[in-house]
Design a protein around this motif. Structure first.
Motif, mmCIF file in Angstrom:
data_model
loop_
_atom_site.group_PDB
_atom_site.id
_atom_site.type_symbol
_atom_site.label_atom_id
_atom_site.label_comp_id
_atom_site.label_asym_id
_atom_site.label_seq_id
_atom_site.Cartn_x
_atom_site.Cartn_y
_atom_site.Cartn_z
ATOM 1 N N ASP A 41 -25.897 30.423 28.518
ATOM 2 C CA ASP A 41 -25.440 31.180 27.344
ATOM 3 C C ASP A 41 -24.667 32.440 27.715
ATOM 4 O O ASP A 41 -23.877 32.936 26.914
ATOM 5 N N TYR A 42 -24.894 32.986 28.913
ATOM 6 C CA TYR A 42 -24.238 34.256 29.247
ATOM 7 C C TYR A 42 -23.422 34.238 30.542
ATOM 8 O O TYR A 42 -22.677 35.169 30.817
ATOM 9 N N CYS A 43 -23.550 33.204 31.339
ATOM 10 C CA CYS A 43 -22.867 33.233 32.642
ATOM 11 C C CYS A 43 -21.354 33.067 32.507
ATOM 12 O O CYS A 43 -20.864 32.396 31.600
ATOM 13 N N LYS A 44 -20.626 33.708 33.416
ATOM 14 C CA LYS A 44 -19.191 33.466 33.561
ATOM 15 C C LYS A 44 -18.966 32.255 34.462
ATOM 16 O O LYS A 44 -18.005 31.512 34.301
ATOM 17 N N VAL A 45 -19.856 32.103 35.431
ATOM 18 C CA VAL A 45 -19.777 31.016 36.406
ATOM 19 C C VAL A 45 -21.043 30.174 36.284
ATOM 20 O O VAL A 45 -22.149 30.691 36.483
ATOM 21 N N MET A 46 -20.896 28.911 35.949
ATOM 22 C CA MET A 46 -22.057 28.026 35.908
ATOM 23 C C MET A 46 -22.531 27.749 37.329
ATOM 24 O O MET A 46 -21.724 27.690 38.272
ATOM 25 N N PRO A 47 -23.824 27.579 37.521
ATOM 26 C CA PRO A 47 -24.301 27.217 38.858
ATOM 27 C C PRO A 47 -23.624 25.934 39.351
ATOM 28 O O PRO A 47 -23.446 24.986 38.576
ATOM 29 N N ALA A 48 -23.259 25.927 40.617
ATOM 30 C CA ALA A 48 -22.714 24.700 41.212
ATOM 31 C C ALA A 48 -23.847 23.765 41.615
ATOM 32 O O ALA A 48 -23.664 22.545 41.658
ATOM 33 N N VAL A 49 -25.019 24.358 41.913
ATOM 34 C CA VAL A 49 -26.160 23.590 42.406
ATOM 35 C C VAL A 49 -27.450 24.099 41.764
ATOM 36 O O VAL A 49 -27.631 25.304 41.603
ATOM 37 N N VAL A 50 -28.312 23.166 41.402
ATOM 38 C CA VAL A 50 -29.707 23.476 41.081
ATOM 39 C C VAL A 50 -30.549 22.784 42.148
ATOM 40 O O VAL A 50 -30.472 21.560 42.309
ATOM 41 N N GLN A 51 -31.320 23.569 42.883
ATOM 42 C CA GLN A 51 -32.180 23.001 43.926
ATOM 43 C C GLN A 51 -33.623 23.041 43.419
ATOM 44 O O GLN A 51 -34.222 24.105 43.316
ATOM 45 N N ASN A 52 -34.153 21.871 43.079
ATOM 46 C CA ASN A 52 -35.485 21.777 42.500
ATOM 47 C C ASN A 52 -36.310 20.698 43.182
ATOM 48 O O ASN A 52 -35.745 19.788 43.826
ATOM 49 N N GLU A 53 -37.607 20.778 43.010
ATOM 50 C CA GLU A 53 -38.462 19.680 43.457
ATOM 51 C C GLU A 53 -38.044 18.407 42.719
ATOM 52 O O GLU A 53 -37.848 18.413 41.496
ATOM 53 N N HIS A 54 -37.895 17.327 43.464
ATOM 54 C CA HIS A 54 -37.461 16.074 42.832
ATOM 55 C C HIS A 54 -37.847 14.894 43.714
ATOM 56 O O HIS A 54 -37.520 14.855 44.901
ATOM 57 N N HIS A 55 -38.553 13.948 43.129
ATOM 58 C CA HIS A 55 -38.989 12.721 43.802
ATOM 59 C C HIS A 55 -39.499 11.775 42.721
ATOM 60 O O HIS A 55 -39.537 12.152 41.528
#
Length: 285
Positions: A163-177
């Protein structure tokens, strides 16, 4: 193999995780083995307390393997204790200095809350916004950060950020399996062209010998670890498995000489039992 991020930069699909690797000999041995068998991504963080160790041995290892700094993708992360606008720049520069590099390929906010602040404290929302804004300034005004991202952000945190960022994250690093597929975050990332990078792909080692996957591993003449890592790759996630054992380091990148069938991919997903093995950020406001 690499994947292009929304930032325009390319990220290797398999990297070496370094969480809990703090012994200098272990760091050097792990990096040496990883570089020798094709790893080109090193994942660290301020809270891992090994940035300096990596920075100390990396130049000689790059020279030994006839590589340059630009051949290696380095990820590090802003620690929760530095989650305030007045600490971001110093913390970032400290990571640069310890790693001995002029830029970070991927810089992540490691956790959605500030150390010493209760998860339910609404000020965490203010801290996240201030910190992201400060990181955007570094990203947009210098060449020191090639790609920006976040780690351990839930769907709620990501929607708020968008809602407020100028630059969206390029990566989300999360637990995933397979046991923690987090479909809502997966769908958000797809919609917003964010790459989801999986950590704890092996359930913090709890899944490496899991009976649910042994018959599938036998079918492909692979280990359970390789099956789970390949499952992530075929679901368009990159992976950062951690090990200090040379045999496991080599095993964890030997993922490109086979393909799991569509039916077996579905079976692996269906065998998941909705269990989270790492820390849970859901309580952070």
């Amino acid at each position: 193999m690499n994947l292009q991020l929304s930032s325009g930069n390319f990220i290797p699909l398999v990297g070496l995780g370094t969480f809990q690797i703090k012994n200098p000999e272990d760091v050097k041995r792990s990096l040496n083995c990883a570089l020798s068998c094709g790893y080109r991504l090193i994942d660290t963080a301020a809270v891992y307390k090994n940035e300096q160790l990596i920075g100390d041995c990396l130049p000689s290892l790059l020279a030994e393997h006839k590589l340059t700094r630009d051949d290696v993708f380095i990820t590090t992360k802003l620690g929760p204790k530095d989650m305030s606008r007045d600490k971001v720049s110093r913390a970032f520069e400290e990571s640069l200095t310890k790693l001995g590099v002029g830029h970070i390929d991927l810089y992540l906010i490691h956790w959605p809350g500030r150390q010493g602040t209760q998860g339910s404290d609404e000020r965490n929302k203010i801290y996240r916004r201030e910190v992201w804004t400060a990181l955007e300034e570094i990203y947009l005004k210098t060449q020191k950060i090639k790609s920006l991202g976040v780690s351990n952000f839930t769907l709620r945190h990501l929607e708020e950020l968008s809602d407020y960022c100028k630059v969206m994250p390029a990566v989300v690093q999360n637990e995933h399996h397979p046991d923690f597929q987090d479909i809502e975050v997966v769908e958000f990332c797809k919609k917003c062209d964010i790459h989801l990078q999986a950590y704890s792909s092996l359930g913090q080692s709890k899944l490496v010998a899991d009976e649910r996957y042994k018959s599938i591993a036998w079918k492909y003449d692979k280990t359970v670890s390789q099956i789970l890592l390949r499952w992530s790759l075929q679901n368009s996630r990159s992976v950062i498995p951690k090990s200090v054992q040379p045999a496991h380091i080599r095993e964890n990148i030997s993922l490109f000489d086979f393909e799991i069938s569509e039916s077996d991919m579905k079976l692996i997903s269906d065998l998941g039992k909705s269990t989270k093995y790492a820390w849970d950020p859901d309580h952070v406001s």
